[in-house]
Design an enzyme around this catalytic site. Structure first.
Site, PDB file in Angstrom:
ATOM      1  N   GLY A  41      32.767  37.992  32.201  1.00  0.00           N
ATOM      2  CA  GLY A  41      33.270  39.290  32.598  1.00  0.00           C
ATOM      3  C   GLY A  41      33.290  40.267  31.435  1.00  0.00           C
ATOM      4  CB  SER A  42      32.601  43.871  31.199  1.00  0.00           C
ATOM      5  OG  SER A  42      31.203  43.676  31.325  1.00  0.00           O
ATOM      6  CG  HIS A  90      36.746  39.328  27.776  1.00  0.00           C
ATOM      7  ND1 HIS A  90      38.112  39.331  27.914  1.00  0.00           N
ATOM      8  CD2 HIS A  90      36.256  38.784  28.924  1.00  0.00           C
ATOM      9  CE1 HIS A  90      38.444  38.803  29.073  1.00  0.00           C
ATOM     10  NE2 HIS A  90      37.339  38.467  29.710  1.00  0.00           N
ATOM     11  CG  ASP A 134      32.702  32.783  33.273  1.00  0.00           C
ATOM     12  OD1 ASP A 134      33.449  33.022  32.318  1.00  0.00           O
ATOM     13  OD2 ASP A 134      32.237  33.674  34.016  1.00  0.00           O
ATOM     14  CG  HIS A 165      40.729  36.955  32.684  1.00  0.00           C
ATOM     15  ND1 HIS A 165      40.527  35.591  32.567  1.00  0.00           N
ATOM     16  CD2 HIS A 165      39.554  37.535  32.377  1.00  0.00           C
ATOM     17  CE1 HIS A 165      39.269  35.366  32.221  1.00  0.00           C
ATOM     18  NE2 HIS A 165      38.663  36.517  32.087  1.00  0.00           N
ATOM     19  CB  SER A 194      33.504  26.261  49.778  1.00  0.00           C
ATOM     20  OG  SER A 194      34.875  25.977  49.691  1.00  0.00           O
ATOM     21  CG  ASP A 225      41.053  18.319  50.817  1.00  0.00           C
ATOM     22  OD1 ASP A 225      41.605  19.293  50.307  1.00  0.00           O
ATOM     23  OD2 ASP A 225      39.817  18.196  50.918  1.00  0.00           O
ATOM     24  N   GLY A 278      38.590  19.633  53.359  1.00  0.00           N
ATOM     25  CA  GLY A 278      37.229  19.336  52.913  1.00  0.00           C
ATOM     26  C   GLY A 278      36.893  17.873  53.065  1.00  0.00           C
TER      27      GLY A 278
END
Length: 545
Positions: free
Chosen positions: A58-59, A61, A114, A220, A431, A530, A532
């Protein structure tokens, strides 16, 4: 009222990148002209003769990451929007644009977005015959019990060391190993008295009380690990030094003093003086800074990073570089750009028929579509209630292509690659990327001649690697891993049984190690399967039938 200078909020990052490039002191940077939404800053003097080193995120930083592009450091930086990971397409275009036969190393801060986006881009790049490796920087020691420590200011030191190794002509494996060694000898901790403000948002009263600082808040603006009732510079430096020393142990260190963006030069000089008189003083070999290297917009805070030195690291840190981050300003120069044909990343295939594969795909997609409401109801108890819709959305896409005879059913490796491509597009969220990584990696292994169970297990391994979850973290992995291991040893019936047992085991797990469920208390998780894992178990049950 906003506290930022800007013209157009939507163009803020693009405008800032142009300013960075035209002020580059060595005139060695170029913005790859692909698409306005793809922001890649690269070396204009790169010849692909050495291992490429790519980072990004991300910008907000700055000077990370574009400010570290240049001879001796990064080959290219991929810039996302403010505090947002760049897209998979942007990262993939950067990899293909600057990577030659020697391969490339991706340096990624340990944040889910990321990891996933760089990870999927790496897997896609391998389809173009490129050699890609990735290291994950996790230098933050603020949360000692966190299984995925964040990557913060120490990332700049990994850039420097990896860039040095690449500039020396070392192999991809050597560059990766040196960078990984740097990660393992690197510890950081930050503190702030005011969190950051986003451009365009109204200034609000901060959560940090006057006279207090937060220890270990994220870059952040994530809340810190604890609060210190002091602004005294000596006390705060001592508070940072003790846990850093405990982690780092004995040795000689390079210490990075990083301004998170909103601390005056006078205060940073004063804090450096306190560091020079701290308990660490006899083990400091080098000071790097004080300066902003990995900032957080206008956050009123700073961080310290300790790198335990060896001969290689010491040479790497002292080698001259041609970057913005560590160079004096130079005279104005106009922006240079370089045309580049956009990369169209898509799987090339010919539709084909195979009755057995057709039946398997039909059973799996129908099961997921039929499960939509049940999975949403389960997810509403432990997450945000959309698991069923997310999986059903991906299943409908594949089912529609199956109905229209638009799948390469007689080439399972291509089928998996195509499924991976489509799921990343239509499923959305983590996901979609996770399932895309699973099928993409499995497709690659099948193409290399691995068996179906081996390929699926390889896909699972890559999903775990990039996603960070593992067996016991209360995710779909708790059903998928035992099913695939049973499939390798037996048949689909034994796999279905193992998947069901794995899904049922999640009802007894009182703590989730990944996903939105990790923020839910154990009382709400108790007895809830769960969603999933249920999806995986039901698909295997359908295949067994």
């Amino acid at each position: 009222m906003s506290r930022f200078f800007f013209n157009d909020r939507k163009q803020l990052v693009n405008d800032a990148i142009e300013g960075i490039l035209i002020s580059a002191p060595h005139g060695n940077l170029v913005k790859l002209d692909i698409d306005p939404a793809i922001r890649i800053v690269a070396r204009s003097d790169w010849d692909k003769g050495r291992v490429a080193v790519i980072s990004g995120g991300g910008s907000g930083h700055e000077p990370a990451h574009a400010g570290f592009v240049g001879k001796g450091m990064l080959t290219a930086a991929v810039c996302g929007d403010l505090f947002a990971s760049p897209s998979v397409d942007a990262i993939l275009n950067a990899i293909v644009a600057v990577t030659g036969d020697r391969g490339c190393l991706l340096i990624v801060k340990n944040y889910t977005g990321d990891r996933l986006n760089f990870g999927l881009a790496a897997e896609k790049a391998k389809r173009y015959g490129l050699k890609v490796e990735m290291v994950i920087v996790a230098d933050d020691i603020a949360l000692p019990d966190n299984k995925q420590p964040r990557g913060i200011a120490g990332t700049a030191l990994v850039h420097k060391i990896a860039g040095y190794a690449a500039e020396q002509g070392k192999s991809l494996n050597d560059v990766r190993d040196i960078a990984q060694q740097a990660c393992e000898n690197l510890w950081s901790l930050g503190v702030a008295m005011q969190t950051c403000n986003l451009p365009g948002s109204s200034e609000e009263e901060g959560r940090i009380k006057e006279g207090h600082v937060e220890l270990g808040l994220g870059i952040h603006g994530e809340p810190g690990a604890s609060v210190v009732e002091s602004h005294n510079s000596r006390e705060i430096i001592d508070t940072l030094i003790k846990p850093l020393q405990d982690k780092a142990g004995e040795g000689r260190f390079a210490v990075l003093i990083n301004n998170l963006g909103g601390v005056s030069a006078l205060e940073m000089a004063l804090l450096t003086k306190e560091l020079a008189h701290s308990a660490l003083k006899d083990r400091i070999a080098y000071l790097i800074g004080p300066a902003p290297l990995v900032s957080s917009l206008d956050m009123k805070g700073f961080s310290l990073s300790l790198l335990k030195l060896n001969e290689t690291f010491e040479r790497a840190l002292n080698e001259p570089v041609e970057t913005i981050g560590w160079q004096k300003p130079v005279a104005f120069a106009p922006l240079r750009s370089q045309p580049l044909t956009p990369l169209r990343d898509s799987v090339e295939y010919t539709p084909s028929e195979n009755t057995q594969v057709n039946n398997a795909v039909a059973a799996a997609t129908k099961t997921l579509i039929d499960l939509e409401n049940r999975l949403n109801a389960l997810d509403a108890k432990v997450g945000d209630g959309d698991t069923g819709s997310t999986f059903a959305q991906g299943a409908r896409e594949i089912a529609q292509r199956l109905e229209k005879h638009q799948l390469p059913l007689n080439d399972v490796s291509k089928l998996f690659l195509l499924i991976g491509e489509r799921l990343a597009t239509v499923m959305g969220g983590s996901s979609g990327v996770l399932m895309s990584i699973f099928f993409t990696a499995a497709g690659h292994r099948l193409h290399e001649g691995k068996t179906l169970p081996e390929s699926l297990l390889s896909g699972l391994a890559q999903m775990k690697h990039y996603g960070g979850a593992d067996l016991g973290d209360r995710t779909l992995i708790d059903a998928l891993q035992p099913a695939l291991e049973a499939l390798r040893k037996g048949d689909v019936q034994s796999a279905a049984k193992a998947a069901m047992q794995g899904a049922e085991s999640t009802t007894r797990m009182q703590k989730a190690g990944a996903g939105r469920s990790s923020y839910v208390n154990k009382e709400n998780l108790d007895g809830v399967t769960d969603p999933g894992a249920v999806a995986v178990a039901e698909v295997f049950a359908a295949l067994a039938r």
